[in-house]
Scaffold this motif. Sequence first.
Motif, mmCIF file in Angstrom:
data_model
loop_
_atom_site.group_PDB
_atom_site.id
_atom_site.type_symbol
_atom_site.label_atom_id
_atom_site.label_comp_id
_atom_site.label_asym_id
_atom_site.label_seq_id
_atom_site.Cartn_x
_atom_site.Cartn_y
_atom_site.Cartn_z
ATOM 1 N N ARG A 60 0.827 -1.203 0.000
ATOM 2 C CA ARG A 60 0.000 0.000 0.000
ATOM 3 C C ARG A 60 0.860 1.251 0.000
ATOM 4 O O ARG A 60 1.989 1.245 0.473
ATOM 5 C CB ARG A 60 -0.955 0.021 1.172
ATOM 6 N N HIS A 110 -1.403 2.144 -6.298
ATOM 7 C CA HIS A 110 -1.445 2.141 -4.838
ATOM 8 C C HIS A 110 -1.348 3.548 -4.242
ATOM 9 O O HIS A 110 -1.910 3.816 -3.179
ATOM 10 C CB HIS A 110 -0.351 1.230 -4.286
ATOM 11 N N GLU A 113 -4.870 4.939 -4.551
ATOM 12 C CA GLU A 113 -5.707 4.282 -3.547
ATOM 13 C C GLU A 113 -5.463 4.864 -2.156
ATOM 14 O O GLU A 113 -6.408 5.060 -1.388
ATOM 15 C CB GLU A 113 -5.442 2.772 -3.531
ATOM 16 N N ALA A 114 -4.209 5.151 -1.821
ATOM 17 C CA ALA A 114 -3.886 5.730 -0.517
ATOM 18 C C ALA A 114 -4.534 7.102 -0.358
ATOM 19 O O ALA A 114 -5.076 7.420 0.703
ATOM 20 C CB ALA A 114 -2.365 5.836 -0.336
ATOM 21 N N LYS A 116 -7.237 8.171 -1.927
ATOM 22 C CA LYS A 116 -8.689 7.957 -1.803
ATOM 23 C C LYS A 116 -9.053 7.532 -0.379
ATOM 24 O O LYS A 116 -10.024 8.041 0.194
ATOM 25 C CB LYS A 116 -9.164 6.918 -2.815
ATOM 26 N N ARG A 117 -8.286 6.609 0.204
ATOM 27 C CA ARG A 117 -8.545 6.202 1.597
ATOM 28 C C ARG A 117 -8.405 7.392 2.536
ATOM 29 O O ARG A 117 -9.215 7.588 3.439
ATOM 30 C CB ARG A 117 -7.569 5.096 2.029
ATOM 31 N N TRP A 118 -7.347 8.186 2.345
ATOM 32 C CA TRP A 118 -7.104 9.367 3.171
ATOM 33 C C TRP A 118 -8.303 10.322 3.103
ATOM 34 O O TRP A 118 -8.783 10.800 4.129
ATOM 35 C CB TRP A 118 -5.837 10.063 2.698
ATOM 36 N N GLU A 120 -11.354 9.678 2.357
ATOM 37 C CA GLU A 120 -12.585 9.106 2.909
ATOM 38 C C GLU A 120 -12.660 9.265 4.417
ATOM 39 O O GLU A 120 -13.744 9.225 4.992
ATOM 40 C CB GLU A 120 -12.695 7.619 2.547
ATOM 41 N N ARG A 121 -11.531 9.438 5.058
ATOM 42 C CA ARG A 121 -11.495 9.610 6.506
ATOM 43 C C ARG A 121 -11.727 11.070 6.857
ATOM 44 O O ARG A 121 -11.615 11.955 6.026
ATOM 45 C CB ARG A 121 -10.153 9.139 7.053
#
Length: 168
Positions: A60, A110, A113-114, A116-118, A120-121
């Motif tokens: 990741r 990746h 994706e990181a 996008k995850r960041w 979303e929080r």
Amino acid sequence: MQLLVTSMSQETLDVWQLVIPPGDTVAYRKGNPRSVPSDAVCMSGIYAFERYGGRPQSDRGQILDNLRNDGLPTLIVVPPSRPLQRTVDGAVEVVPEFRSTSPAEYSMTHAVEAVKRWNERAHSVRIETLDVDLPLLGMDDPSDASTPRSVRNALIAAGILAAEGGES
């Protein structure tokens, strides 16, 4: 999220723009991360880890805080390298199931994706503009069209670009 692809080499930027045309989600600028406005800069771990922390990971991307007041954005996005393994004779090689994936496609998939995850929080700073600085990623070669093609594949897979190269 907008990607801002930067390089001091106009030749390199020209090659990238032929493969990934500029639009709403991808822009190009001749410059470096200190000269362009962005929320985060994407850089290889060989440059990031000693300066900003973190450690190599192959599964990741990482987002590191830049607390150094060095003129770079406050967030550093570090893409992973493809997973490696040792052979019986001690040599290091890419894990077989990732051999056909280019390093650029794997790392950018990746990294996105990181981000996008960041986003979303519930963090105080969203990454709306990511500086994809080609020199800091080892992708600043004007004679290399395969790397931007690999990055284009990653952006299509991430839903940032449409399959025909247009905006998603």
